[in-house]
Structure formats: structure tokens, C-alpha cells
Write an enzyme that holds these catalytic residues in place. Structure first.
Site, PDB file in Angstrom:
ATOM      1  N   THR A 248      11.469 -19.186 -28.318  1.00 41.48           N
ATOM      2  CA  THR A 248      10.179 -19.619 -28.849  1.00 41.48           C
ATOM      3  C   THR A 248       9.885 -18.729 -30.053  1.00 41.48           C
ATOM      4  OG1 THR A 248       9.434 -20.222 -26.651  1.00 41.48           O
ATOM      5  CG2 THR A 248       7.715 -19.874 -28.299  1.00 41.48           C
TER       6      THR A 248
ATOM      7  N   SER B 291       7.039  -7.689 -23.729  1.00 41.08           N
ATOM      8  CA  SER B 291       6.372  -8.760 -24.457  1.00 41.08           C
ATOM      9  C   SER B 291       6.589  -8.550 -25.941  1.00 41.08           C
ATOM     10  CB  SER B 291       4.880  -8.785 -24.109  1.00 41.08           C
ATOM     11  OG  SER B 291       4.114  -8.437 -25.232  1.00 41.08           O
ATOM     12  N   LYS B 292       6.413  -9.659 -26.668  1.00 46.89           N
ATOM     13  CA  LYS B 292       6.648  -9.568 -28.112  1.00 46.89           C
ATOM     14  C   LYS B 292       5.649  -8.634 -28.780  1.00 46.89           C
ATOM     15  CE  LYS B 292       9.162 -13.759 -28.619  1.00 46.89           C
ATOM     16  NZ  LYS B 292       9.088 -15.172 -28.448  1.00 46.89           N
ATOM     17  N   ARG B 293       4.573  -8.373 -28.058  1.00 49.72           N
ATOM     18  CA  ARG B 293       3.574  -7.465 -28.635  1.00 49.72           C
ATOM     19  C   ARG B 293       4.007  -6.006 -28.527  1.00 49.72           C
ATOM     20  NH1 ARG B 293       0.731 -11.591 -26.447  1.00 49.72           N
ATOM     21  NH2 ARG B 293       0.832 -10.627 -24.415  1.00 49.72           N
ATOM     22  N   ASP B 294       4.986  -5.741 -27.658  1.00 52.24           N
ATOM     23  CA  ASP B 294       5.469  -4.367 -27.517  1.00 52.24           C
ATOM     24  C   ASP B 294       6.485  -4.059 -28.606  1.00 52.24           C
ATOM     25  OD1 ASP B 294       3.983  -3.824 -25.278  1.00 52.24           O
ATOM     26  OD2 ASP B 294       5.476  -4.684 -23.940  1.00 52.24           O
TER      27      ASP B 294
END
Ligand code: GLU
Length: 321
Positions: free
Chosen positions: A22, A257-260
Site C-alpha cells: 500500500t 508502522s510507517k510512522r516509525d
């Protein structure tokens, strides 16, 4: 009796794996781990790989991220034979597949608001959940034509599949699984009220159309599989084989997560060569004893599912250097 027809696509009888990222941010170690295992499994069987960008949600995803993902995959030597396909361009195809389901009389309009869906009536700690964090009660399943017409003047409906019965399968890595769909999952969304097709419909339609024979993906999607199997059954398409894999967890136990930023390729690429990253991932996947630098291609010959752990994998403290 269930009627089946082989999924389409080239290379019948041959393994076809896929990458299905994604593109909502730069890849992180967990995404790469899935891609590496999908690639190794397919290549070890002499199979092909398809790349499909799951960018249905155009608010959250972008072409630029998709292109970055392709560069990242190439950097790690994870090549593909077909694609990229972009789900955002395949709406007409999903519409056809939806029509097929509608003609079977198993699709209905749902007018429930978000607030209603997440209301107290829904079991909180359900083991399997359909659309995020609730099991749909089936409230709109029996609406009559007049009521539908009235509600439709106020709101656009989502479309749901009226599920039935049990679905079971044998996951290559986790073994036999079954789910009582009405009880443990509930009727799930095929198309959202804003017209966006749901992941479940698009992923099963695409894996079927693209002739995918082997789906390797994170264990977080294990509970989605029975829903996808029900779609295959209704369409009369043979499902692929599923091999779910453990998740990588940050050293404090959180899901990556992609936020990390600390586990994104952005940060990793500054400190490690692609071979070092591959070696570390291969070590987590049980394919190497020590995290020595390696090209993905060098792992194909010795690849073994048996060595892949089943438990989620805690990234060791200092794993990233
Ligand atoms: N697009 C999904 C993801 O990036 C994967 C879906 C799948 O493998 O079925 O998490």
C-alpha cells in the site's frame, strides 16, 4: 457443489506470487520482510512475481510513494515479472465483479453511520473482526424497497456482502484455520459509501484475475482470509494458497508502522547497505544464522518455510545498529 474454474493469467500450473504494498509511505522493515519472503518463496519454486500497488484509498496513498517502493524493491534485488498494476485504475473491473455478486442476490445496501457501527451493541473483544473493530449486526440486511428509497434520498449507502456458513483453509505456515463467518465476522463491506471499493473485494478480485497462486503476507491479515475465500467461492474461482508470516515488532512490543521513522528504509538506507538490510531480514526469517550481508538471490537455493518462525518477532534491542 461448488463450481470452480482456474484463475486466469499466464504460467498456469506455475507458482505466481505477488507483492501488494500500500503506497502510503516509505516501506518499513515489516513491509520488506513480507516482500522478501513472498519473493523467496516464489523464486525457490521457480515461480513468477507480480507487483500490485494497493492504492484504492487515494487520500492516503500516492504514485510518488509507489515509485519509491519500486526503487526500494530494486535496491534489495527483489525483482518482479509483471506490473506494477495500480488498483486505483481497476475500478471498472471491481465493478464487474461486484455486479456478479449482485446478480447472486448476496449484496445489500447499508445506511448505518460510523457512530452506529461502533456503538455499544457490538462485541468489543471479538476475536475476528470484519471492518476494523466491529462485527456488523446485519441491521440493514432486511430493509424493504420503500425504506431503501427513503434512506437513499438522505445518504449514499455502502454495499455489504451477506455472508453465510464456514470457510476453512490450510495456511502453509500456520496450518488449518476455520471461521464461522456470520458469527465471527459478520456481513462485510464491498464498496464504501463514498464509492471506494473495499480491500477485501479488490484483493480477491485481483489475486484471482492475475492468476496469483500463492499469497504471502503478514499474520495480521489471517482473519481476512475467510472473507476472501467466500468471495472466491461466490465467483467460482480457485483460491490461491495462503502463507501468513509473523509480524515484526518494535523492541517495546509495538507493531511497526510507517510512522516509525526508525525502521523505515529512509533511515535504514543511511546506515546500512542493501546487503546488510537483506542479511538482517534473512536472519529474522530464520534463513541465516548470523546477519551477514547477502543479496536476496543468494538466499533462494537454501530457502525453507520450516525455518521461518511462527511467533511474532521482536526486533532485538540494537538490531538496527
Ligand atoms: N496492501 C496490504 C498491505 O500493504 C497487503 C494486502 C495483502 O497482502 O493481501 O498491508
Amino acid at each position: 457443489m461448488r463450481e470452480t474454474r482456474p484463475a486466469g493469467g499466464e504460467g498456469m500450473g506455475k507458482v505466481v506470487g505477488r507483492f501488494a504494498p500500500t503506497p502510503s509511505g516509505r516501506m518499513h522493515l515489516g513491509n520488506l520482510f513480507s516482500c522478501l519472503l513472498a519473493w523467496l518463496s516464489a523464486r525457490a519454486q521457480g515461480g513468477r512475481i507480480i507487483l500490485r500497488m494497493e492504492d484504492l484509498d487515494t487520500q492516503r496513498t500516492s504514485r510518488a510513494y509507489g515509485e519509491q517502493i519500486m526503487r526500494d524493491l530494486e535496491l534489495l534485488g527483489l525483482d518482479w515479472d509483471e506490473g506494477p498494476y495500480w488498483q486505483s485504475e481497476r475500478g471498472e473491473y471491481y465493478q464487474e465483479r461486484l455486479k456478479e455478486l449482485q446478480s447472486l442476490g448476496v449484496v445489500y445496501k447499508c445506511f448505518c453511520s460510523r457512530a452506529e457501527l461502533h456503538g455499544a451493541a457490538n462485541p468489543a473483544n471479538a476475536p475476528h473482526v470484519a471492518d476494523g473493530d466491529y462485527i456488523y449486526s446485519g441491521k440493514c440486511r432486511g430493509l424493504d424497497e420503500a425504506r431503501i428509497a427513503e434512506l437513499e434520498r438522505r445518504r449514499s449507502p455502502a454495499l455489504r456482502l451477506a455472508v453465510y456458513g464456514m470457510e476453512s483453509f490450510t495456511d502453509r505456515h500456520y496450518g488449518y484455520m476455520e471461521q464461522d463467518l456470520p458469527r465471527e465476522c459478520g456481513d462485510f463491506i464491498l464498496r464504501r459509501s463514498d464509492g471506494v471499493f473495499a480491500y477485501q473485494l479488490a484483493v480477491a478480485a485481483d489475486d484471482g484475475a492475475m492468476g496469483v497462486t500463492e499469497v504471502v503476507r503478514g499474520r495480521d491479515l489471517l482473519s481476512s482470509t475467510p472473507r476472501q475465500l467466500q468471495l472466491y467461492r461466490l465467483w467460482g474461482i480457485d483460491p490461491p494458497e495462503f502463507a501468513h508470516i509473523p509480524l515484526l515488532l518494535a523492541s517495546d512490543g509495538r507493531r511497526l508502522s510507517k510512522r516509525d521513522g526508525d525502521v523505515s528504509l529512509d533511515a535504514l538506507g543511511e546506515r546500512f547497505s542493501p546487503e546488510e538490510i537483506t542479511g538482517r531480514l534473512a536472519c529474522l526469517a530464520g534463513q541465516l544464522d548470523r546477519p551477514e550481508p547477502v543479496r536476496a538471490g543468494e538466499l533462494v537455493k537454501g530457502f525453507s518455510w520450516e525455518k521461518v518462525p511462527k511467533e511474532d518477532i521482536l526486533l532485538p534491542e540494537g538490531f538496527l545498529g
